[in-house]
Design a protein around this motif. Structure first.
Motif: not given
Length: 442
Positions: A299-318, A323-330
């Protein structure tokens, strides 16, 4: 070392999926998945039942006033085990740079200097390099829109500095007692209204929150104007504070797909994104023609913050219990975003713990700090709360800082006492600075 590598890889996977395909409006970043098994934040938690009506489940009476400039007043929360609270503090935020902006020009126009091709659905996509010169929170000083999914909200308030930078005012609000927003519109599908039940746990629909002010696109030549009235409203630009009282405690099996066709994705998600990202013609899901990324991988663009995300995708990362918090931008591509995957067990931590180091598998004694372009205090992630919490995200140009906090209603820190639980119509600059200095637990 192996565990640390896993969390770094997981963060990249989550970030890379954030543009998703246009056909999935139900998962975080376009991801789907089935509900995982029951656990401590399922139906056995405090106040676990689903809410009904405009007042929210088990919310109790609220001393709501007029909202917005008049403040909201305290709200009686659902009882739950008191926790010590937690913060994640992102510092050194903001840098000059650029992102690809979609504009409305014909094929072959020289203004299409980044892309002159097709969007996700075969329509024309014209994009230009949009440059920013500020280092004061950029690009998060731009207009931003709040997104929520799979959460029950009881109160929500947005504060921003007024003409006097020493005084922040509540400019948007909603309270379950009234069920009607003040300078706040809620969009789900094609329905946009100031009326809101607060309960987003029945279906996995993505819900957008904006101001009750139209976004003026002009003739469309310098900014793409989608035929989508529901999201053509202003977000919040400059410094801003979003705080809401809410619960993520519900029965996974009770979540249907947004179209009503069976089991939906039950992962709670709160994001704060560049408003132009949801005006891409697919509400963030137009992966071939939006401002999310310059490289197409992060996400090296205009800016997104996953403020609170519960990852539930039936894989080893879930893991539904974290909850995860991540900031992404350019500026850096991504900052934070650690996850506590399938090897994490919430019961290995004390009941009063809110924020944990996923790599070291231990609770923090002091709220972690993550510096853009610098060091990070481990791999911070959250235990998914049981019962009501105050959730906060504060973006401040003066200190170039983003402060994310989770606060138990029965353990409000002195630094937040001017704001909680009363949610008054205004806050002093001293209160803002105090909250930016919080390092919960302390």
């Amino acid at each position: 070392m192996k565990r640390s590598s896993l969390f770094v890889q997981a963060a990249l996977v989550v970030l890379a999926c954030a543009c998703g395909d246009g056909g999935d409006a139900g998962g975080q970043g376009g991801q789907g998945g089935q509900a995982s098994g029951g656990s401590s934040t399922g139906t056995t938690g405090a106040g676990a039942g689903p809410s009904t009506g405009t007042t929210g489940a088990g919310a109790g009476p609220s001393a709501s006033t007029t909202g917005a400039g008049g403040g909201l007043g305290p709200h009686v929360p659902e009882p739950s085990t008191p926790t010590r609270g937690g913060t994640m503090t992102f510092t050194n935020i903001g840098a000059p740079g650029w992102w690809p902006r979609r504009i409305d020009r014909e094929p072959g126009d020289p203004a299409c200097d980044y892309k002159d091709g097709d969007d996700t659905w075969g329509g024309h996509c014209c994009m230009t390099e949009h440059h920013a010169t500020s280092d004061k929170l950029a690009p998060f000083d731009e207009e931003m829109t709040l997104i929520m999914k799979a959460i029950r909200v009881k109160q929500l308030a947005v504060y921003q500095p007024g003409s006097d930078p020493a005084a922040w005012q509540m400019i948007s609000s909603w309270d379950a007692k009234d069920g009607v927003g003040s300078n706040l519109l809620v969009t789900e599908g094609q329905a946009t209204s100031a009326d809101f039940t607060g309960d987003l746990t029945k279906k996995d629909c993505v819900t957008y929150f904006t101001q009750d002010k139209p976004f003026a696109c002009g003739d469309g030549k310098d900014y793409y104007c989608p035929d989508d009235p529901g999201i053509m409203h202003l977000g919040w630009a400059g410094s801003k504070l979003i705080v809401f009282l809410a619960s993520m405690t519900f029965d996974d099996a009770g979540v249907e797909k947004c179209d009503g066709g069976g089991q939906g994705h039950p992962g709670p998600w709160v994001a704060f994104v560049a408003s132009e990202l949801i005006r891409d013609g697919g509400r963030k899901w137009n992966g071939l023609c939006n401002c999310y990324s310059k490289t197409g991988t992060v996400g090296d663009g205009c800016g997104e913050i996953n403020v609170f995300e519960v990852v539930m995708d039936n894989n080893e990362y879930s893991n539904r219990e974290f909850m995860s918090t991540g900031v992404r931008s350019y500026q850096e591509g991504h900052i934070g975003g650690s996850v506590c995957g399938s090897g994490c067990d919430r019961d290995e931590f004390a009941e009063d713990v809110e924020v944990v180091d996923a790599c070291a598998q231990k609770a923090y004694d002091e709220g972690p700090v993550i510096e853009a372009g610098g060091a990070s205090d481990g791999c911070p992630t959250w235990r998914r709360p049981i019962g009501d919490r105050y959730f906060m995200i504060l973006l401040d140009e003066a200190q170039r800082t983003i402060q994310v906090a989770v606060i138990h209603p029965e353990r409000i820190p002195s630094a937040a006492a001017e704001m909680l639980p009363d949610l008054p119509g205004g806050l002093s600059r001293g209160s803002i600075d105090a909250m930016l200095s919080m390092r919960l637990p302390e």
